[in-house]
Design a protein around this motif. Structure first.
Motif, PDB file in Angstrom:
ATOM      1  N   SER A  53      40.940  45.527  56.467  1.00 33.80           N
ATOM      2  CA  SER A  53      40.149  45.399  55.249  1.00 33.80           C
ATOM      3  C   SER A  53      41.042  45.187  54.027  1.00 33.80           C
ATOM      4  O   SER A  53      40.694  44.442  53.108  1.00 33.80           O
ATOM      5  CB  SER A  53      39.262  46.632  55.054  1.00 33.80           C
ATOM      6  OG  SER A  53      40.035  47.782  54.727  1.00 33.80           O
ATOM      7  N   VAL A  54      42.226  45.836  54.011  1.00 32.90           N
ATOM      8  CA  VAL A  54      43.172  45.637  52.909  1.00 32.90           C
ATOM      9  C   VAL A  54      43.664  44.188  52.892  1.00 32.90           C
ATOM     10  O   VAL A  54      43.723  43.548  51.834  1.00 32.90           O
ATOM     11  CB  VAL A  54      44.369  46.609  53.035  1.00 32.90           C
ATOM     12  CG1 VAL A  54      45.453  46.252  52.016  1.00 32.90           C
ATOM     13  CG2 VAL A  54      43.909  48.046  52.822  1.00 32.90           C
ATOM     14  N   VAL A  55      44.035  43.654  54.067  1.00 35.30           N
ATOM     15  CA  VAL A  55      44.486  42.267  54.167  1.00 35.30           C
ATOM     16  C   VAL A  55      43.410  41.324  53.639  1.00 35.30           C
ATOM     17  O   VAL A  55      43.689  40.397  52.857  1.00 35.30           O
ATOM     18  CB  VAL A  55      44.830  41.911  55.634  1.00 35.30           C
ATOM     19  CG1 VAL A  55      45.068  40.411  55.790  1.00 35.30           C
ATOM     20  CG2 VAL A  55      46.057  42.685  56.091  1.00 35.30           C
ATOM     21  N   LYS A  56      42.178  41.574  54.041  1.00 35.22           N
ATOM     22  CA  LYS A  56      41.069  40.711  53.627  1.00 35.22           C
ATOM     23  C   LYS A  56      40.844  40.783  52.119  1.00 35.22           C
ATOM     24  O   LYS A  56      40.629  39.756  51.451  1.00 35.22           O
ATOM     25  CB  LYS A  56      39.800  41.128  54.371  1.00 35.22           C
ATOM     26  CG  LYS A  56      38.615  40.207  54.143  1.00 35.22           C
ATOM     27  CD  LYS A  56      37.447  40.605  55.028  1.00 35.22           C
ATOM     28  CE  LYS A  56      36.265  39.666  54.839  1.00 35.22           C
ATOM     29  NZ  LYS A  56      35.128  40.033  55.710  1.00 35.22           N
ATOM     30  N   LYS A  57      40.921  41.990  51.557  1.00 36.39           N
ATOM     31  CA  LYS A  57      40.701  42.160  50.119  1.00 36.39           C
ATOM     32  C   LYS A  57      41.800  41.494  49.296  1.00 36.39           C
ATOM     33  O   LYS A  57      41.520  40.823  48.305  1.00 36.39           O
ATOM     34  CB  LYS A  57      40.609  43.650  49.775  1.00 36.39           C
ATOM     35  CG  LYS A  57      39.314  44.312  50.203  1.00 36.39           C
ATOM     36  CD  LYS A  57      39.319  45.791  49.861  1.00 36.39           C
ATOM     37  CE  LYS A  57      38.030  46.455  50.315  1.00 36.39           C
ATOM     38  NZ  LYS A  57      38.039  47.917  50.036  1.00 36.39           N
ATOM     39  N   VAL A  58      43.056  41.678  49.712  1.00 39.64           N
ATOM     40  CA  VAL A  58      44.164  41.075  48.966  1.00 39.64           C
ATOM     41  C   VAL A  58      44.069  39.551  49.014  1.00 39.64           C
ATOM     42  O   VAL A  58      44.309  38.862  48.017  1.00 39.64           O
ATOM     43  CB  VAL A  58      45.526  41.547  49.507  1.00 39.64           C
ATOM     44  CG1 VAL A  58      46.668  40.809  48.826  1.00 39.64           C
ATOM     45  CG2 VAL A  58      45.684  43.051  49.298  1.00 39.64           C
ATOM     46  N   ALA A  59      43.691  39.008  50.185  1.00 33.56           N
ATOM     47  CA  ALA A  59      43.523  37.564  50.307  1.00 33.56           C
ATOM     48  C   ALA A  59      42.411  37.071  49.384  1.00 33.56           C
ATOM     49  O   ALA A  59      42.538  36.022  48.740  1.00 33.56           O
ATOM     50  CB  ALA A  59      43.212  37.192  51.759  1.00 33.56           C
ATOM     51  N   GLN A  60      41.341  37.842  49.315  1.00 32.46           N
ATOM     52  CA  GLN A  60      40.239  37.451  48.432  1.00 32.46           C
ATOM     53  C   GLN A  60      40.635  37.559  46.961  1.00 32.46           C
ATOM     54  O   GLN A  60      40.261  36.708  46.141  1.00 32.46           O
ATOM     55  CB  GLN A  60      39.014  38.327  48.705  1.00 32.46           C
ATOM     56  CG  GLN A  60      37.770  37.896  47.941  1.00 32.46           C
ATOM     57  CD  GLN A  60      37.349  36.477  48.282  1.00 32.46           C
ATOM     58  OE1 GLN A  60      37.123  36.153  49.452  1.00 32.46           O
ATOM     59  NE2 GLN A  60      37.270  35.619  47.280  1.00 32.46           N
ATOM     60  N   TYR A  61      41.394  38.599  46.621  1.00 40.73           N
ATOM     61  CA  TYR A  61      41.880  38.726  45.241  1.00 40.73           C
ATOM     62  C   TYR A  61      42.739  37.519  44.867  1.00 40.73           C
ATOM     63  O   TYR A  61      42.670  37.009  43.743  1.00 40.73           O
ATOM     64  CB  TYR A  61      42.702  40.005  45.073  1.00 40.73           C
ATOM     65  CG  TYR A  61      41.913  41.286  45.170  1.00 40.73           C
ATOM     66  CD1 TYR A  61      40.565  41.314  44.867  1.00 40.73           C
ATOM     67  CD2 TYR A  61      42.520  42.480  45.550  1.00 40.73           C
ATOM     68  CE1 TYR A  61      39.824  42.491  44.965  1.00 40.73           C
ATOM     69  CE2 TYR A  61      41.802  43.665  45.641  1.00 40.73           C
ATOM     70  CZ  TYR A  61      40.454  43.660  45.351  1.00 40.73           C
ATOM     71  OH  TYR A  61      39.741  44.821  45.447  1.00 40.73           O
ATOM     72  N   MET A  62      43.577  37.068  45.813  1.00 36.26           N
ATOM     73  CA  MET A  62      44.409  35.902  45.556  1.00 36.26           C
ATOM     74  C   MET A  62      43.538  34.694  45.245  1.00 36.26           C
ATOM     75  O   MET A  62      43.809  33.929  44.297  1.00 36.26           O
ATOM     76  CB  MET A  62      45.295  35.607  46.768  1.00 36.26           C
ATOM     77  CG  MET A  62      46.164  34.364  46.630  1.00 36.26           C
ATOM     78  SD  MET A  62      47.557  34.596  45.513  1.00 36.26           S
ATOM     79  CE  MET A  62      48.675  35.478  46.605  1.00 36.26           C
ATOM     80  N   ALA A  63      42.471  34.510  46.021  1.00 30.75           N
ATOM     81  CA  ALA A  63      41.570  33.390  45.785  1.00 30.75           C
ATOM     82  C   ALA A  63      40.880  33.514  44.427  1.00 30.75           C
ATOM     83  O   ALA A  63      40.705  32.519  43.715  1.00 30.75           O
ATOM     84  CB  ALA A  63      40.521  33.320  46.902  1.00 30.75           C
ATOM     85  N   ASP A  64      40.510  34.728  44.040  1.00 26.21           N
ATOM     86  CA  ASP A  64      39.849  34.937  42.748  1.00 26.21           C
ATOM     87  C   ASP A  64      40.791  34.648  41.588  1.00 26.21           C
ATOM     88  O   ASP A  64      40.405  34.034  40.589  1.00 26.21           O
ATOM     89  CB  ASP A  64      39.333  36.379  42.646  1.00 26.21           C
ATOM     90  CG  ASP A  64      38.202  36.658  43.630  1.00 26.21           C
ATOM     91  OD1 ASP A  64      37.586  35.687  44.118  1.00 26.21           O
ATOM     92  OD2 ASP A  64      37.953  37.841  43.921  1.00 26.21           O
ATOM     93  N   VAL A  65      42.039  35.087  41.712  1.00 26.97           N
ATOM     94  CA  VAL A  65      43.006  34.892  40.633  1.00 26.97           C
ATOM     95  C   VAL A  65      43.323  33.408  40.443  1.00 26.97           C
ATOM     96  O   VAL A  65      43.452  32.921  39.318  1.00 26.97           O
ATOM     97  CB  VAL A  65      44.306  35.682  40.931  1.00 26.97           C
ATOM     98  CG1 VAL A  65      45.432  35.261  39.985  1.00 26.97           C
ATOM     99  CG2 VAL A  65      44.047  37.177  40.789  1.00 26.97           C
TER     100      VAL A  65
END
Length: 328
Positions: A67-79
């Motif tokens: 879940s951490v990997v998925k969240k960080v990847a999504q944050y990268m996409a948002d940024v």
């Protein structure tokens, strides 16, 4: 990105035989998947109670880190917002792509930094030097057979140029007209010929391009992106290490002592997943006899985590890299 299946099966007389059986069943006649050995270091076994406890704790930790990997990847996409085409190039693990981190072998890595000009016969109309990846366990077979894999192999022309934990990179010189026959015979003997030609100008241009791209990247992305890159890498590496620990613990619980199993990473295509599952179940169904009664009676057994994931007669964990895909 795609979905990998991380499995293990007990060793036959040797773990290499287990690997050979899998390869024969899944690649040599029907190309159901692309397979790679998955290296797991020698770990302490401990007591049964410790292993059972670890199995439960690792299952929870696996879900959390995923879940951490998925969240960080999504944050990268948002940024990155409108620059989502740059997301994948920033989702790196240990300095490379997540796929290279999973596979990371001489079968896939760039060879440009491993070879030198003097390793090759250059500018010859008739001769060519080829690079071959040989599993360490097959070194003796290579030395005995490489000169006879094709009719026009130059005697005593093979040299070991580099090796990692699993394989060695050998050079061999032969006549150009024998290339196809040599590749075919090498494949039959479990030797992998890499498509590589030494060209100093192209290699120099590639290095200059990588340097330029690296410089541009540093100028374009700020502290937040760098932070996300670092933490995605750390999270992803931790996730794969947890998978390795789970395979070790589960394999010992299932197959017993002494530790003797082969871990394998399979990359199926969507079209072959169903058939691949059938082939694996048929290949390893003999492992299911001790657990069949437990499963049929709907009882639970520590270490199998039947309530949390699918159960198969072999150890199985999915590494779903699809969660790292984003629409541009």
């Amino acid at each position: 990105m795609t979905e990998f299946w991380l499995i293990s099966a007990p060793g036959e007389k040797t773990c290499q035989q287990t690997w050979d059986k899998l390869m024969a069943a899944t690649t040599r006649t029907n190309n159901l998947s692309t397979n790679h050995k998955f290296s797991i270091p020698d770990l302490k076994v401990g007591t049964l109670d410790v292993l059972v406890g670890l199995s439960d704790e690792l299952a929870k930790l696996d879900s959390f880190v995923e879940s951490v990997v998925k969240k960080v990847a999504q944050y990268m996409a948002d940024v990155l917002e409108d620059s989502r085409d740059k997301v994948q190039e920033n989702l790196l693990a240990n300095g490379g792509t997540v796929l290279s981190m999973l596979l990371g072998s001489l079968l896939t890595r760039s060879l440009a930094d491993l070879v030198k000009k003097e390793d090759f016969v250059l500018d010859s109309e008739y001769l060519i030097t080829m690079l071959v990846v040989v599993p360490k366990i097959n070194y003796p077979d290579w030395q005995k057979t490489y000169e006879t894999l094709a009719e026009m192999v130059v005697p005593r022309s093979s040299n070991l140029l580099f090796e990692d934990s699993d394989s060695g990179l050998f050079s061999v010189t032969l006549f150009r007209k024998a290339i196809d026959d040599f590749k075919h015979k090498a494949r039959e003997n479990k030797f992998t010929v890499r498509d590589f030609q030494y060209n100093e100008e192209e290699m120099k241009a590639d290095k200059e391009e990588m340097t330029r791209l690296s410089t541009d990247k540093k100028k374009q992305f700020g502290p937040l992106v760098r932070w996300l890159k670092v933490n995605f890498s750390e999270a992803f590496i931790a996730w794969i290490h947890i998978k390795a620990l789970r395979v070790f613990v589960e394999s010992v619980l299932r197959y017993g002592l002494p530790v003797n199993f082969q871990a394998m990473l399979l990359l199926p295509s969507k079209k072959t997943m169903k058939k691949l599952r059938e082939v694996l179940n048929d290949l390893y169904k003999h492992l299911d006899s001790s657990a069949a009664a437990i499963i049929d009676s709907a009882m639970d057994i520590p270490g199998l985590n039947l309530s949390q994931q699918e159960y198969y007669p072999y150890v199985y964990y999915k590494i779903d890299c699809n969660l790292l895909e984003f629409k541009v």
